[in-house]
Design an enzyme around this catalytic site. Structure first.
Site, mmCIF file in Angstrom:
data_model
loop_
_atom_site.group_PDB
_atom_site.id
_atom_site.type_symbol
_atom_site.label_atom_id
_atom_site.label_comp_id
_atom_site.label_asym_id
_atom_site.label_seq_id
_atom_site.Cartn_x
_atom_site.Cartn_y
_atom_site.Cartn_z
ATOM 1 N N ASP A 17 -3.132 -34.727 -17.031
ATOM 2 C CA ASP A 17 -2.213 -33.595 -17.211
ATOM 3 C C ASP A 17 -0.854 -33.888 -16.587
ATOM 4 O OD1 ASP A 17 -1.582 -31.058 -18.147
ATOM 5 O OD2 ASP A 17 -2.231 -30.066 -16.300
ATOM 6 N N HIS A 34 4.177 -37.708 -23.545
ATOM 7 C CA HIS A 34 2.867 -38.144 -24.036
ATOM 8 C C HIS A 34 2.857 -39.658 -24.266
ATOM 9 C CE1 HIS A 34 1.620 -34.068 -24.194
ATOM 10 N NE2 HIS A 34 2.414 -33.728 -25.194
ATOM 11 N N LEU A 129 -17.238 -51.602 -20.055
ATOM 12 C CA LEU A 129 -16.881 -50.198 -19.802
ATOM 13 C C LEU A 129 -17.146 -49.326 -21.024
ATOM 14 C CD1 LEU A 129 -15.236 -48.134 -17.913
ATOM 15 C CD2 LEU A 129 -13.279 -48.737 -19.336
#
Ligand code: IPE
Ligand code: IPE
Ligand code: MG
Length: 240
Positions: A17, A34, A129
Protein backbone atom coordinates in the site's frame (compact mmCIF):
# COMPACT_ATOMS: atom_id res chain seq x y z
CA UNK A 1 21.46 -8.43 7.95
CA UNK A 2 18.94 -11.09 8.94
CA UNK A 3 19.79 -11.91 12.55
CA UNK A 4 18.30 -15.39 12.84
CA UNK A 5 18.38 -17.21 9.54
CA UNK A 6 17.16 -20.43 11.14
CA UNK A 7 13.79 -18.93 12.06
CA UNK A 8 12.84 -17.30 8.79
CA UNK A 9 9.10 -17.01 8.28
CA UNK A 10 8.09 -19.63 5.72
CA UNK A 11 5.24 -17.59 4.35
CA UNK A 12 5.34 -13.81 4.04
CA UNK A 13 2.30 -11.88 2.83
CA UNK A 14 2.42 -8.22 1.86
CA UNK A 15 -0.25 -5.55 1.53
CA UNK A 16 1.58 -3.33 -0.93
CA UNK A 17 0.00 0.00 0.00
CA UNK A 18 0.95 3.63 -0.51
CA UNK A 19 1.63 3.82 -4.25
CA UNK A 20 -0.83 6.67 -4.74
CA UNK A 21 0.51 8.73 -1.85
CA UNK A 22 4.10 8.11 -2.98
CA UNK A 23 3.16 9.58 -6.36
CA UNK A 24 1.16 12.55 -4.94
CA UNK A 25 4.11 13.51 -2.76
CA UNK A 26 6.18 13.77 -5.90
CA UNK A 27 3.38 15.55 -7.79
CA UNK A 28 3.12 12.59 -10.15
CA UNK A 29 -0.02 10.83 -11.35
CA UNK A 30 -1.10 7.85 -9.23
CA UNK A 31 -0.40 5.48 -12.12
CA UNK A 32 3.31 6.28 -11.86
CA UNK A 33 3.12 5.30 -8.21
CA UNK A 34 1.86 1.89 -9.28
CA UNK A 35 4.61 1.64 -11.87
CA UNK A 36 7.22 2.36 -9.19
CA UNK A 37 5.45 -0.21 -7.02
CA UNK A 38 6.17 -2.89 -9.59
CA UNK A 39 9.89 -2.10 -9.36
CA UNK A 40 9.73 -2.60 -5.60
CA UNK A 41 7.91 -5.88 -6.11
CA UNK A 42 10.59 -7.18 -8.49
CA UNK A 43 13.28 -6.60 -5.87
CA UNK A 44 11.25 -8.33 -3.16
CA UNK A 45 10.46 -11.36 -5.32
CA UNK A 46 14.14 -11.71 -6.22
CA UNK A 47 15.25 -11.35 -2.63
CA UNK A 48 12.67 -13.66 -1.01
CA UNK A 49 13.45 -16.27 -3.63
CA UNK A 50 17.19 -15.94 -2.97
CA UNK A 51 16.88 -16.41 0.81
CA UNK A 52 14.64 -19.46 0.34
CA UNK A 53 11.38 -18.10 1.69
CA UNK A 54 8.82 -20.75 0.76
CA UNK A 55 5.80 -18.56 -0.01
CA UNK A 56 5.36 -14.89 -0.88
CA UNK A 57 1.77 -13.67 -1.20
CA UNK A 58 1.17 -10.12 -2.40
CA UNK A 59 -2.05 -8.12 -2.50
CA UNK A 60 -2.18 -6.58 -5.96
CA UNK A 61 -5.85 -5.74 -6.47
CA UNK A 62 -8.76 -6.17 -4.07
CA UNK A 63 -12.42 -6.89 -4.80
CA UNK A 64 -13.02 -3.34 -3.50
CA UNK A 65 -10.45 -1.67 -5.78
CA UNK A 66 -12.99 -1.65 -8.66
CA UNK A 67 -14.44 1.41 -6.90
CA UNK A 68 -11.48 3.46 -8.12
CA UNK A 69 -11.57 5.69 -11.22
CA UNK A 70 -11.78 3.64 -14.42
CA UNK A 71 -8.47 5.00 -15.66
CA UNK A 72 -6.62 3.72 -12.61
CA UNK A 73 -8.37 0.33 -12.65
CA UNK A 74 -7.58 -0.11 -16.33
CA UNK A 75 -3.97 0.88 -15.86
CA UNK A 76 -3.58 -1.75 -13.16
CA UNK A 77 -5.33 -4.69 -14.74
CA UNK A 78 -5.09 -3.98 -18.49
CA UNK A 79 -1.62 -2.63 -18.61
CA UNK A 80 0.64 -2.95 -15.57
CA UNK A 81 0.02 -6.60 -14.75
CA UNK A 82 0.49 -7.66 -18.38
CA UNK A 83 3.70 -5.61 -18.63
CA UNK A 84 5.02 -7.12 -15.41
CA UNK A 85 4.32 -10.69 -16.50
CA UNK A 86 5.67 -10.20 -20.02
CA UNK A 87 8.90 -8.58 -18.85
CA UNK A 88 9.58 -10.66 -15.78
CA UNK A 89 8.31 -14.12 -16.58
CA UNK A 90 11.59 -15.43 -17.98
CA UNK A 91 13.61 -14.38 -14.97
CA UNK A 92 10.90 -15.62 -12.61
CA UNK A 93 10.93 -18.97 -14.37
CA UNK A 94 14.74 -19.17 -14.38
CA UNK A 95 14.69 -18.60 -10.62
CA UNK A 96 12.42 -21.62 -10.23
CA UNK A 97 9.57 -19.43 -8.91
CA UNK A 98 6.04 -20.77 -9.22
CA UNK A 99 3.28 -18.21 -9.86
CA UNK A 100 -0.26 -18.67 -8.60
CA UNK A 101 -3.17 -16.28 -8.69
CA UNK A 102 -5.49 -15.95 -5.70
CA UNK A 103 -8.81 -14.37 -6.57
CA UNK A 104 -11.54 -14.44 -9.18
CA UNK A 105 -9.98 -13.79 -12.56
CA UNK A 106 -13.24 -14.25 -14.51
CA UNK A 107 -14.07 -10.50 -14.64
CA UNK A 108 -10.59 -9.57 -15.89
CA UNK A 109 -10.00 -8.59 -19.52
CA UNK A 110 -9.25 -11.42 -21.96
CA UNK A 111 -5.66 -10.34 -22.62
CA UNK A 112 -4.88 -10.15 -18.93
CA UNK A 113 -6.35 -13.60 -18.37
CA UNK A 114 -4.32 -15.05 -21.23
CA UNK A 115 -1.08 -13.63 -19.86
CA UNK A 116 -1.90 -14.95 -16.38
CA UNK A 117 -2.71 -18.43 -17.64
CA UNK A 118 0.53 -18.48 -19.65
CA UNK A 119 2.61 -17.50 -16.62
CA UNK A 120 0.91 -20.01 -14.32
CA UNK A 121 1.24 -22.78 -16.87
CA UNK A 122 4.91 -22.02 -17.59
CA UNK A 123 5.92 -22.04 -13.94
CA UNK A 124 3.60 -24.74 -12.60
CA UNK A 125 6.30 -27.36 -12.03
CA UNK A 126 8.82 -24.98 -10.44
CA UNK A 127 9.87 -25.97 -6.95
CA UNK A 128 11.35 -22.72 -5.62
CA UNK A 129 9.45 -19.77 -4.16
CA UNK A 130 5.66 -20.00 -4.44
CA UNK A 131 4.65 -16.50 -5.53
CA UNK A 132 0.94 -15.89 -4.95
CA UNK A 133 -0.52 -12.78 -6.56
CA UNK A 134 -3.84 -11.81 -4.96
CA UNK A 135 -5.80 -10.30 -7.79
CA UNK A 136 -9.44 -9.35 -7.63
CA UNK A 137 -9.04 -10.98 -4.25
CA UNK A 138 -11.26 -10.50 -1.23
CA UNK A 139 -11.13 -12.53 1.96
CA UNK A 140 -14.92 -12.37 2.34
CA UNK A 141 -15.47 -13.34 -1.30
CA UNK A 142 -13.14 -16.28 -0.84
CA UNK A 143 -15.08 -17.54 2.19
CA UNK A 144 -18.42 -17.11 0.42
CA UNK A 145 -17.07 -19.22 -2.47
CA UNK A 146 -15.95 -21.94 -0.11
CA UNK A 147 -19.39 -21.98 1.57
CA UNK A 148 -21.03 -22.28 -1.86
CA UNK A 149 -18.96 -25.32 -2.78
CA UNK A 150 -19.70 -26.90 0.58
CA UNK A 151 -23.45 -26.18 0.24
CA UNK A 152 -23.47 -27.91 -3.15
CA UNK A 153 -21.83 -30.94 -1.57
CA UNK A 154 -24.50 -31.03 1.11
CA UNK A 155 -27.25 -30.74 -1.50
CA UNK A 156 -25.72 -33.62 -3.42
CA UNK A 157 -25.47 -35.48 -0.13
CA UNK A 158 -21.76 -36.16 -0.54
CA UNK A 159 -21.32 -34.70 2.96
CA UNK A 160 -23.57 -33.76 5.89
CA UNK A 161 -23.35 -30.46 7.83
CA UNK A 162 -21.50 -32.22 10.63
CA UNK A 163 -18.64 -32.88 8.18
CA UNK A 164 -17.98 -29.13 7.95
CA UNK A 165 -14.83 -28.28 9.84
CA UNK A 166 -11.93 -25.83 9.52
CA UNK A 167 -10.02 -28.14 7.25
CA UNK A 168 -12.92 -28.42 4.82
CA UNK A 169 -13.56 -24.65 4.74
CA UNK A 170 -9.82 -24.08 4.10
CA UNK A 171 -9.80 -26.62 1.30
CA UNK A 172 -12.05 -24.50 -0.92
CA UNK A 173 -10.32 -21.17 -0.31
CA UNK A 174 -7.97 -19.82 -2.97
CA UNK A 175 -5.20 -20.90 -0.64
CA UNK A 176 -5.08 -22.74 2.65
CA UNK A 177 -1.54 -21.51 3.32
CA UNK A 178 -1.40 -19.39 6.45
CA UNK A 179 1.10 -16.53 6.43
CA UNK A 180 3.56 -16.40 9.30
CA UNK A 181 4.04 -12.69 8.75
CA UNK A 182 1.76 -10.10 7.14
CA UNK A 183 3.45 -6.82 6.27
CA UNK A 184 1.49 -3.69 5.40
CA UNK A 185 3.32 -0.71 3.98
CA UNK A 186 1.92 2.81 3.63
CA UNK A 187 1.02 3.52 7.26
CA UNK A 188 -2.52 2.11 7.50
CA UNK A 189 -3.11 -0.46 10.21
CA UNK A 190 -5.79 -2.71 8.81
CA UNK A 191 -6.16 -5.86 6.72
CA UNK A 192 -8.53 -4.43 4.09
CA UNK A 193 -10.09 -7.85 3.44
CA UNK A 194 -6.73 -9.62 2.93
CA UNK A 195 -6.36 -13.23 4.10
CA UNK A 196 -8.87 -12.77 6.90
CA UNK A 197 -9.17 -16.53 7.51
CA UNK A 198 -5.56 -17.55 6.86
CA UNK A 199 -4.23 -14.58 8.85
CA UNK A 200 -5.97 -15.62 12.10
CA UNK A 201 -2.60 -16.21 13.80
CA UNK A 202 -0.25 -14.28 11.53
CA UNK A 203 2.20 -11.83 13.03
CA UNK A 204 1.41 -8.33 11.77
CA UNK A 205 4.02 -5.75 10.83
CA UNK A 206 3.12 -2.21 9.85
CA UNK A 207 5.46 0.35 8.38
CA UNK A 208 4.93 3.94 7.21
CA UNK A 209 7.21 3.36 4.22
CA UNK A 210 5.26 3.69 0.98
CA UNK A 211 5.38 0.54 -1.12
CA UNK A 212 7.55 1.97 -3.95
CA UNK A 213 10.21 2.79 -1.35
CA UNK A 214 10.14 -0.64 0.28
CA UNK A 215 13.51 -2.28 -0.34
CA UNK A 216 15.08 -5.51 0.74
CA UNK A 217 16.52 -3.72 3.79
CA UNK A 218 12.96 -2.92 4.89
CA UNK A 219 12.01 -6.55 4.48
CA UNK A 220 15.01 -7.61 6.54
CA UNK A 221 13.85 -5.21 9.27
CA UNK A 222 10.40 -6.81 9.19
CA UNK A 223 11.88 -10.31 9.37
CA UNK A 224 14.13 -9.35 12.29
CA UNK A 225 11.10 -7.90 14.08
CA UNK A 226 9.15 -11.10 13.37
CA UNK A 227 11.98 -13.08 14.92
CA UNK A 228 11.50 -11.25 18.23
CA UNK A 229 7.84 -12.30 18.46
CA UNK A 230 6.63 -15.12 20.64
CA UNK A 231 4.03 -17.08 18.76
CA UNK A 232 1.74 -18.82 21.18
CA UNK A 233 -1.27 -19.81 19.07
CA UNK A 234 -3.39 -19.56 22.18
CA UNK A 235 -1.15 -21.86 24.19
CA UNK A 236 1.47 -21.02 26.76
CA UNK A 237 4.68 -19.10 26.17
CA UNK A 238 7.08 -21.29 24.28
CA UNK A 239 10.61 -21.79 25.51
CA UNK A 240 13.36 -20.06 23.53
C1 IPE B 1 -1.75 0.18 -3.26
O1 IPE B 1 -1.50 1.52 -3.31
C2 IPE B 1 -1.96 -0.44 -4.60
C3 IPE B 1 -3.34 -0.85 -4.88
C4 IPE B 1 -4.34 -0.79 -4.07
C5 IPE B 1 -3.59 -1.36 -6.21
P1 IPE B 1 -2.67 2.58 -3.28
O2 IPE B 1 -3.09 2.87 -4.68
O3 IPE B 1 -3.78 2.14 -2.41
O4 IPE B 1 -1.95 3.83 -2.67
P2 IPE B 1 -2.54 4.86 -1.63
O5 IPE B 1 -3.03 4.08 -0.46
O6 IPE B 1 -3.67 5.56 -2.32
O7 IPE B 1 -1.41 5.75 -1.31
C1 IPE C 1 -5.40 -2.72 0.00
O1 IPE C 1 -5.12 -1.38 -0.12
C2 IPE C 1 -5.42 -3.38 -1.35
C3 IPE C 1 -4.11 -3.53 -2.00
C4 IPE C 1 -2.96 -3.16 -1.51
C5 IPE C 1 -4.16 -4.18 -3.27
P1 IPE C 1 -6.26 -0.27 -0.25
O2 IPE C 1 -5.57 1.02 -0.47
O3 IPE C 1 -7.25 -0.67 -1.28
O4 IPE C 1 -6.96 -0.34 1.16
P2 IPE C 1 -7.83 0.74 1.95
O5 IPE C 1 -8.89 1.23 1.00
O6 IPE C 1 -6.93 1.83 2.37
O7 IPE C 1 -8.38 0.00 3.12
MG1 MG D 1 -4.17 2.40 -0.45
Amino acid sequence: MIEKLNTLPEHIAIIMDGNGRWASQKKLPRTLGHKAGVEALKEIVRYTSSIKIKILTVYAFSTENWKRPLEEVEYLINYLLIEFLKKEIDEINRNNVKIRILGDIKPLPKKTKEEIIKAVELTKNNKGLLFNIALNYGGKDELVNSFRVISEMILKKTITPTDINEKLVSKYLYTANEPDLIIRTGGEKRLSNFLIWQGAYSELYFTDVFWPDFKKENLIEAINDYNTRNRRFGGLKMEE
